[in-house]
Write a protein that holds these residues in place. Structure first.
Motif, short mmCIF file in Angstrom:
data_model
loop_
_atom_site.label_atom_id
_atom_site.label_comp_id
_atom_site.label_asym_id
_atom_site.label_seq_id
_atom_site.Cartn_x
_atom_site.Cartn_y
_atom_site.Cartn_z
N ALA A 13 0.83 -1.20 0.00
CA ALA A 13 0.00 0.00 0.00
C ALA A 13 0.87 1.26 0.00
O ALA A 13 0.43 2.32 -0.38
N ASP A 14 2.10 1.07 0.42
CA ASP A 14 3.05 2.19 0.45
C ASP A 14 3.16 2.86 -0.91
O ASP A 14 3.01 4.06 -1.03
N LYS A 40 11.29 10.06 -3.18
CA LYS A 40 10.76 9.37 -4.35
C LYS A 40 11.67 9.51 -5.56
O LYS A 40 11.65 8.71 -6.45
N ASN A 41 12.43 10.61 -5.62
CA ASN A 41 13.41 10.70 -6.70
C ASN A 41 14.71 11.32 -6.17
O ASN A 41 14.76 11.81 -5.04
N THR A 75 21.33 7.04 7.22
CA THR A 75 21.86 8.21 6.50
C THR A 75 21.37 8.27 5.07
O THR A 75 21.77 9.14 4.31
N GLY A 76 20.53 7.31 4.67
CA GLY A 76 19.89 7.40 3.37
C GLY A 76 20.54 6.59 2.27
O GLY A 76 20.37 6.89 1.09
N LYS A 77 21.28 5.56 2.64
CA LYS A 77 21.94 4.74 1.61
C LYS A 77 20.92 4.01 0.76
O LYS A 77 20.91 4.13 -0.47
N THR A 78 20.04 3.27 1.42
CA THR A 78 19.04 2.52 0.69
C THR A 78 18.10 3.46 -0.04
O THR A 78 17.74 3.22 -1.20
N SER A 79 17.72 4.54 0.62
CA SER A 79 16.81 5.50 -0.02
C SER A 79 17.41 6.03 -1.30
O SER A 79 16.72 6.15 -2.32
N ARG A 86 14.34 4.37 -9.43
CA ARG A 86 13.03 4.86 -9.84
C ARG A 86 13.17 5.93 -10.92
O ARG A 86 12.40 5.97 -11.87
N ASP A 87 14.17 6.78 -10.73
CA ASP A 87 14.41 7.82 -11.74
C ASP A 87 14.87 7.23 -13.06
O ASP A 87 14.58 7.75 -14.12
#
Lengths: 357, 351
Positions: A13-14, A40-41, A75-79, A86-87
């Motif tokens: 659902a995310d 998201k990007n 720290t946002g590695k996976t993000s 996605r981009d």
């Protein structure tokens, strides 16, 4: 209410929630905010400018080396890598072109040999014309430092052999746990701890979007307690929001929620050094234990206090640090908290007393 | 006939006697219809389990108390069969992973996946999630905790985890950060006295205030223990006398005897005598760390101020050894010998 929804429904659902106008609030709540507010990007990724810049140029040139991301948790590695894919491929094609493996439950050589290899040698699927869609797939190996040496060794050849159609991205906390031959095949990016103000800004943003009423200082305290780990700050914020239920969230509540010991209490412990009798120190230690504060936490907070302490000279600080280190080791071996803490307090007390003589 | 501890255990959140602020918080959480994962921690006898049970009742109503015990078989990767006792109601399930030894990861994963994949079907239930209560979570192995980490996020839609542990020190960070931490501190001495008075009233007996205070301080702020002591004293002699001796558990008296012996005489012969007494305690299944700690605390009370730090240090040192070692008696004896040598030297240097 949907009683019969499949268990995975909420997780998926995310991705749906960002497009759907109306989301069932009860269902919506079950999604961790960490997932919900993942960038998201690539342009949404805060901090880590250098990394983002390199990746952005790779988007334009459609050329990407093998990547190795390392740095402390949250720290946002996976993000970053997820946002990049996605981009690159667009949300639909990303599903077929990206293989994400979380090493903490599927590790070992067999997984590498079968799952990764099969994916790596498969032909590149149809691209989405709206996105750059370079002609290769991406394999993301999350928490790569918990992979066994064998599994890593098996990756070596696979990485080279299929590099024409597959790129690898290893994500880990400690680069030293990645075997050298693998590390040398990748471009390394270090993710540094998030700067305070950026973390605060992000937490504030989410708090506003989720209608969490924060008093002054609450956000600061959240970020402070998380020690540069944005995920932890988000998680605490979400837990806290459930607890306060419309009332304002203040710094004190945050401290209680994340298990921080009140500063005054720690100061009392420090104040006892060098002046108090054994009996009194014992009373204090008993207080710690009966209040349910974890000894390891007491230790780390006392340590922070000692480092900045003006009354102790460097030699004393060094001695106290040695004592704390050995007590910490004993604690992590499972020794009795009360005795160890008592020991630490007594020794520190003696060390402090030496100065006044 | 149930013990007083069980008989007078409060079942609902409203009936809890101390930590009213915490109770208020829990009530809000339970009534909001949504619950984060919880990590309840605090010393023994502070009322962690009582609070968890009360929260469950608040969420699901009285039927959450209808418990049944079932035995389940889990299979390890190496084909070994494990029999685990599981306590469950229609809404929640309780496990004690220490039963599973080193295979706790298998139990946790299988159990949680199974729970998460079966939905709550009872039409009356307003909640769409089930709860898994894991007792003694600090005994979970690292593997099991890492396994929890992903399952906790993945199945958050229809399952919540409540972890119950004495300390957060042994719970890994990632699991902690996924939970709401709930600290349950031990009740203060006055609160213990209050609770004892409530129980006494229900039982129709009266306790002299000084006697109640004595029990409360002897219980080391452990409510569970205080009530057991009260009941034991009641069985032994009632009506209570003002100056009646508080019944300490027998092994505690014994530890006092050992400590006194060590303080009185420091010779190899005495050490030999103490060894016998230590064995006596061990054969009665008193946990070795408890013995060492008990003796150390008694010794500290008995020696001069300047020796105390040294004794504590040695006690901590040998207790740590005890945790890493195999044979408890060796370390207990080593501590006693060390103490004797320190104390003897001190006494000889005195004049």
């Amino acid at each position: 209410m949907d009683f019969f929804g499949r268990p995975k429904a909420d997780v998926s659902a995310d991705s749906a929630s960002k497009t759907a106008k109306h989301v069932d609030p009860a269902k919506d709540r079950a999604i961790p905010w960490v997932e919900k507010y993942r960038p998201k990007n690539i342009n949404e990724v805060t901090a880590q400018e250098e990394v983002v810049q390199v990746l952005r140029s790779s988007l334009e040139t459609k050329n990407l080396p093998h990547l190795l991301f390392y740095g402390p948790p949250g720290t946002g590695k996976t993000s970053t890598i997820l946002a990049l894919t996605r981009d690159m491929y667009g949300p639909d094609a990303a599903k077929t072109r990206v293989l994400e493996l979380n090493a903490s439950d599927e590790r070992g050589i067999s997984v590498i040999r079968e799952k990764v290899k099969n994916f790596a040698r498969a032909v590149v699927s149809q691209a989405d014309p709206k996105y750059p869609s370079p002609p290769y797939k991406i394999v993301i190996l999350d928490e790569a430092d918990s992979m066994t040496g064998d599994a890593q060794a098996a990756l070596r050849r696979i990485m080279e052999k299929y590099s024409r159609i597959t790129r690898f991205c290893l994500v880990c906390n400690y680069v030293s746990r990645i075997i050298e031959p693998l590390a040398s095949r990748c471009t390394k990016f270090r993710f540094k701890s998030l700067p305070r103000d950026q973390a605060i800004a992000r937490v504030k943003e989410v708090a506003e979007l989720e209608y969490v009423n924060c008093a002054d200082g609450a956000v600061d305290a959240l970020v402070e307690c998380a020690e540069g780990d944005l995920r932890r700050a988000m998680m605490s914020l979400q837990s806290a929001s459930r607890m306060v239920q419309g009332r304002a969230l203040d710094a004190e509540m945050v401290a209680e929620l994340v298990g921080v010991i009140p500063a005054d209490f720690v100061k009392t412990l420090r104040g006892a050094w060098g002046v108090s009798s054994a009996q009194k120190i014992r009373g204090l230690v008993d207080d710690v234990v009966y209040s349910g504060y974890p000894a390891s936490r007491v230790l780390s907070q006392l340590h922070d206090l000692v480092i900045e302490d003006q009354q102790l000279n460097s030699l004393q600080k060094a001695k106290i640090a040695i004592v704390m280190a050995s007590v910490d080791k004993a604690l992590s071996d499972g020794a009795d908290e009360q005795l160890q803490l008592f020991d630490m307090m007594m020794q520190a007390s003696q060390i402090t007393a030496q100065q006044t003589v | 006939m149930a013990l007083w501890v069980e008989k007078h255990r409060p079942a609902a959140l409203d009936k809890l006697s101390f930590h009213s602020g915490l109770t208020e918080h829990l009530k809000q959480l339970a009534s909001s219809g949504d619950l984060p994962h919880l990590l309840v921690y605090g010393p023994t006898g502070a009322g962690k389990r009582t609070r968890i049970a009360a929260v469950l009742r608040e969420i699901y109503g009285p039927s959450a108390e209808k418990l049944k015990v079932s035995q389940r078989v889990f299979e390890t990767p190496s084909r070994r069969k494990l029999d685990i006792n599981i306590i469950s109601s229609n809404y929640h399930i309780e496990v004690n992973p220490s039963d599973a030894g080193i295979y706790d990861r298998v139990v946790i994963q299988d159990l949680i996946k199974e729970i998460a994949q079966t939905q709550q079907v009872a039409a009356s239930s307003a909640r769409k999630f089930k709860i898994v209560v894991i007792h003694e979570a600090d005994a979970l192995s690292r593997d099991a905790q890492h396994a929890l980490r992903r399952t906790m996020e993945k199945y958050m839609g229809n399952m919540r985890v409540i972890l119950c542990s004495t300390s957060t020190g042994k719970i890994i960070g990632p699991v902690q950060s996924r939970c709401l931490l709930v600290r349950v501190a031990a009740p203060s001495v006055d609160e213990v006295v209050d609770v004892m008075n409530i129980v006494a009233k229900k039982e129709g007996i009266s306790i002299p205030p000084s006697f109640a205070a004595q029990i409360a301080s002897g219980s080391q702020r452990n409510l569970h223990r205080a009530l057991l002591m009260l009941e034991a004293s009641y069985v032994r002699q009632y009506p209570f006398a003002e100056a009646q001796d508080v019944l300490l558990p027998e092994w505690e008296e014994y530890i006092k005897v050992i400590a006194a012996a060590a303080l009185k005489q420091q010779t190899p012969a005495q050490l030999l005598a103490i060894r016998k007494q230590l064995y006596e305690l061990l054969t009665h299944c008193i946990p070795p760390p408890t013995i060492l700690k008990g003796i150390a605390m008694q010794l500290i009370d008995g020696v001069e101020e300047e020796l105390k730090a040294e004794i504590v240090h040695q006690a901590a040192f040998y207790e740590h050894r005890l945790q890493n070692g195999q044979k408890a008696i060796v370390h207990l004896e080593a501590f006693m010998a060390k103490f004797m040598s320190i104390y003897k030297r001190h006494l000889m240097e005195l004049p």
